[in-house]
Write an enzyme that holds these catalytic residues in place. Structure first.
Site, PDB file in Angstrom:
ATOM      1  N   ASN A  10       0.856  -1.186   0.000  1.00 41.37           N
ATOM      2  CA  ASN A  10       0.000   0.000   0.000  1.00 41.37           C
ATOM      3  C   ASN A  10       0.892   1.236   0.000  1.00 41.37           C
ATOM      4  O   ASN A  10       1.480   1.578   1.022  1.00 41.37           O
ATOM      5  CB  ASN A  10      -0.900  -0.048   1.247  1.00 41.37           C
ATOM      6  CG  ASN A  10      -1.743   1.204   1.394  1.00 41.37           C
ATOM      7  OD1 ASN A  10      -1.861   2.004   0.467  1.00 41.37           O
ATOM      8  ND2 ASN A  10      -2.344   1.373   2.568  1.00 41.37           N
ATOM      9  N   LYS A  12      -0.006   4.232  -0.237  1.00 42.25           N
ATOM     10  CA  LYS A  12      -0.731   5.381   0.335  1.00 42.25           C
ATOM     11  C   LYS A  12      -0.545   6.613  -0.560  1.00 42.25           C
ATOM     12  O   LYS A  12      -0.403   6.453  -1.772  1.00 42.25           O
ATOM     13  CB  LYS A  12      -0.282   5.670   1.772  1.00 42.25           C
ATOM     14  CG  LYS A  12      -0.201   4.414   2.613  1.00 42.25           C
ATOM     15  CD  LYS A  12      -0.059   4.714   4.073  1.00 42.25           C
ATOM     16  CE  LYS A  12       0.240   3.436   4.813  1.00 42.25           C
ATOM     17  NZ  LYS A  12      -0.056   3.526   6.218  1.00 42.25           N
ATOM     18  N   HIS A  94      -9.506   0.698   4.893  1.00 41.13           N
ATOM     19  CA  HIS A  94      -8.235   1.004   5.571  1.00 41.13           C
ATOM     20  C   HIS A  94      -8.525   1.959   6.735  1.00 41.13           C
ATOM     21  O   HIS A  94      -9.355   2.866   6.615  1.00 41.13           O
ATOM     22  CB  HIS A  94      -7.242   1.624   4.583  1.00 41.13           C
ATOM     23  CG  HIS A  94      -5.857   1.668   5.140  1.00 41.13           C
ATOM     24  ND1 HIS A  94      -5.466   2.628   6.052  1.00 41.13           N
ATOM     25  CD2 HIS A  94      -4.794   0.858   4.962  1.00 41.13           C
ATOM     26  CE1 HIS A  94      -4.207   2.394   6.394  1.00 41.13           C
ATOM     27  NE2 HIS A  94      -3.779   1.335   5.749  1.00 41.13           N
ATOM     28  N   GLU A  96      -7.009   4.427   7.836  1.00 39.56           N
ATOM     29  CA  GLU A  96      -6.825   5.857   7.558  1.00 39.56           C
ATOM     30  C   GLU A  96      -8.082   6.439   6.911  1.00 39.56           C
ATOM     31  O   GLU A  96      -8.440   7.594   7.153  1.00 39.56           O
ATOM     32  CB  GLU A  96      -5.583   6.063   6.664  1.00 39.56           C
ATOM     33  CG  GLU A  96      -4.312   5.878   7.484  1.00 39.56           C
ATOM     34  CD  GLU A  96      -3.111   5.367   6.720  1.00 39.56           C
ATOM     35  OE1 GLU A  96      -3.107   5.408   5.473  1.00 39.56           O
ATOM     36  OE2 GLU A  96      -2.163   4.890   7.380  1.00 39.56           O
ATOM     37  N   GLU A 164      -5.301  -5.179  10.587  1.00 41.74           N
ATOM     38  CA  GLU A 164      -4.305  -4.119  10.774  1.00 41.74           C
ATOM     39  C   GLU A 164      -4.603  -3.351  12.067  1.00 41.74           C
ATOM     40  O   GLU A 164      -5.410  -2.409  12.059  1.00 41.74           O
ATOM     41  CB  GLU A 164      -4.356  -3.146   9.592  1.00 41.74           C
ATOM     42  CG  GLU A 164      -4.076  -3.787   8.254  1.00 41.74           C
ATOM     43  CD  GLU A 164      -3.485  -2.778   7.287  1.00 41.74           C
ATOM     44  OE1 GLU A 164      -2.405  -3.033   6.770  1.00 41.74           O
ATOM     45  OE2 GLU A 164      -4.099  -1.708   7.063  1.00 41.74           O
ATOM     46  N   GLY A 170       2.330   2.232  10.655  1.00 42.32           N
ATOM     47  CA  GLY A 170       3.244   3.353  10.474  1.00 42.32           C
ATOM     48  C   GLY A 170       3.953   3.781  11.750  1.00 42.32           C
ATOM     49  O   GLY A 170       4.576   4.840  11.794  1.00 42.32           O
ATOM     50  N   SER A 210       3.434  -2.114  10.351  1.00 46.11           N
ATOM     51  CA  SER A 210       4.889  -2.087  10.551  1.00 46.11           C
ATOM     52  C   SER A 210       5.586  -3.398  10.190  1.00 46.11           C
ATOM     53  O   SER A 210       6.563  -3.780  10.838  1.00 46.11           O
ATOM     54  CB  SER A 210       5.223  -1.651  11.984  1.00 46.11           C
ATOM     55  OG  SER A 210       4.754  -0.334  12.201  1.00 46.11           O
TER      56      SER A 210
HETATM   57  C1  PEP Z   1      -0.849   0.036   5.932  1.00 45.89           C
HETATM   58  O1  PEP Z   1      -1.020   1.226   5.781  1.00 45.89           O
HETATM   59  O2  PEP Z   1      -1.664  -0.765   5.422  1.00 45.89           O
HETATM   60  C2  PEP Z   1       0.299  -0.396   6.728  1.00 45.89           C
HETATM   61  C3  PEP Z   1       0.295  -1.611   7.188  1.00 45.89           C
HETATM   62  O3  PEP Z   1       1.297   0.527   6.945  1.00 45.89           O
HETATM   63  P1  PEP Z   1       2.758   0.264   7.610  1.00 45.89           P
HETATM   64  O4  PEP Z   1       3.272  -1.039   7.039  1.00 45.89           O
HETATM   65  O5  PEP Z   1       3.572   1.429   7.189  1.00 45.89           O
HETATM   66  O6  PEP Z   1       2.550   0.157   9.075  1.00 45.89           O
END
Ligand code: PEP
Length: 247
Positions: A10, A12, A94, A96, A164, A170, A210
């Site tokens: 992703n 983003k 997601h 976000e 997630e 992040g 992460s």
């Molecule tokens: C994501 O945004 O789906 C995600 C898992 O981000 P990160 O790997 O940067 O934590």
């Protein structure tokens, strides 16, 4: 039926023509484990560019899609436009978008229904906040998100679930293998009870939050972890190591 390991990237709202071209060139050159399904999700502006340049074995996903066929919906992209451009995946739900753009469980479920019924595969995300985890509500929150989805969707064959935890996205703070496995197993048990054993056995459940080249190997060994949704690290060459975590 064995579940094929799946790694999504992703991007983003990151990247430029030149940096995305670099990522695509890197993936095209790399030896990727053929037993892994790989899907990358660049920002909407670069979807066609990526589809035209990345090797055909790699899928391409949008980061959002609307739940109407076409018309006066300024700023939105339709399922039909994605298909017309050769894009057959989308990320929905997601955290976000759920938090910053206030997408409710119902909105996410409606978009997911419209996408799967019209031939687009969905990486459907769920997960709890730190506050919810600390209050012992993780499984309850995820069950409610799943229940909203089940109330609209009957065909689960086009859905990949991404667990997630919001506190891990992040932040560099990855869930432990035990924490992730516990939630994945409970999602699978929920599917078996509330949908069917077949859907529970066949649906891939990804971990996201992460994931890096350092922690992916241990996570990938867990019985109910069928892959990853990767944010930050999908922009780096180490994404290849994550794809190859089980090789
Ligand atoms: C994501 O945004 O789906 C995600 C898992 O981000 P990160 O790997 O940067 O934590």
């Amino acid at each position: 039926m064995a579940r094929k390991f799946f790694v999504g990237g992703n991007f983003k709202m990151n990247g430029t023509v030149s940096s995305i071209k670099e990522i695509v060139d890197n993936l095209n050159k790399a030896q990727l484990d053929p037993n892994v399904e790989v899907v990358i999700a660049p920002p909407a502006l670069y979807l066609v560019f990526v589809r035209e340049h990345v090797k055909k074995e790699i899928g391409v996903a949008a980061q959002n899609v609307f739940d109407k066929p076409n018309g006066a919906f300024t700023g939105e992209i339709s399922v039909h436009q994605l298909k017309d451009s050769g894009i057959d995946w989308v990320i929905l739900g997601h955290s976000e978008r759920r938090t910053i753009l206030a997408e409710s469980d119902e909105v996410v479920a409606s978009k997911t229904k419209y996408a799967v019924e019209n031939g687009i595969n969905v990486i459907w995300c769920c997960g709890e906040s730190l506050e919810q985890r600390e209050a012992g509500k993780t499984l309850e929150v995820i069950a409610a998100q799943l229940a909203a989805l089940r109330s609209r969707v009957s065909d689960w064959s086009r859905i990949v679930i991404a667990y997630e935890p919001i506190w891990a996205i992040g932040t560099g703070k990855v869930a432990t293998t035990e924490q992730a496995q516990e939630v994945h197993a409970s999602i699978r048990a929920w599917l078996a009870k509330e949908v069917s054993q077949k859907v529970a056995d066949e649906t891939r459940i990804l971990y996201g939050g992460s994931v890096s080249e350092k922690n992916c190997k241990d996570l990938s060994k867990e019985k109910d972890i069928d892959g990853f949704l990767v944010g930050g690290a999908s922009l780096k060459p180490a994404f290849v190591d994550i794809i190859n975590s089980r090789a």
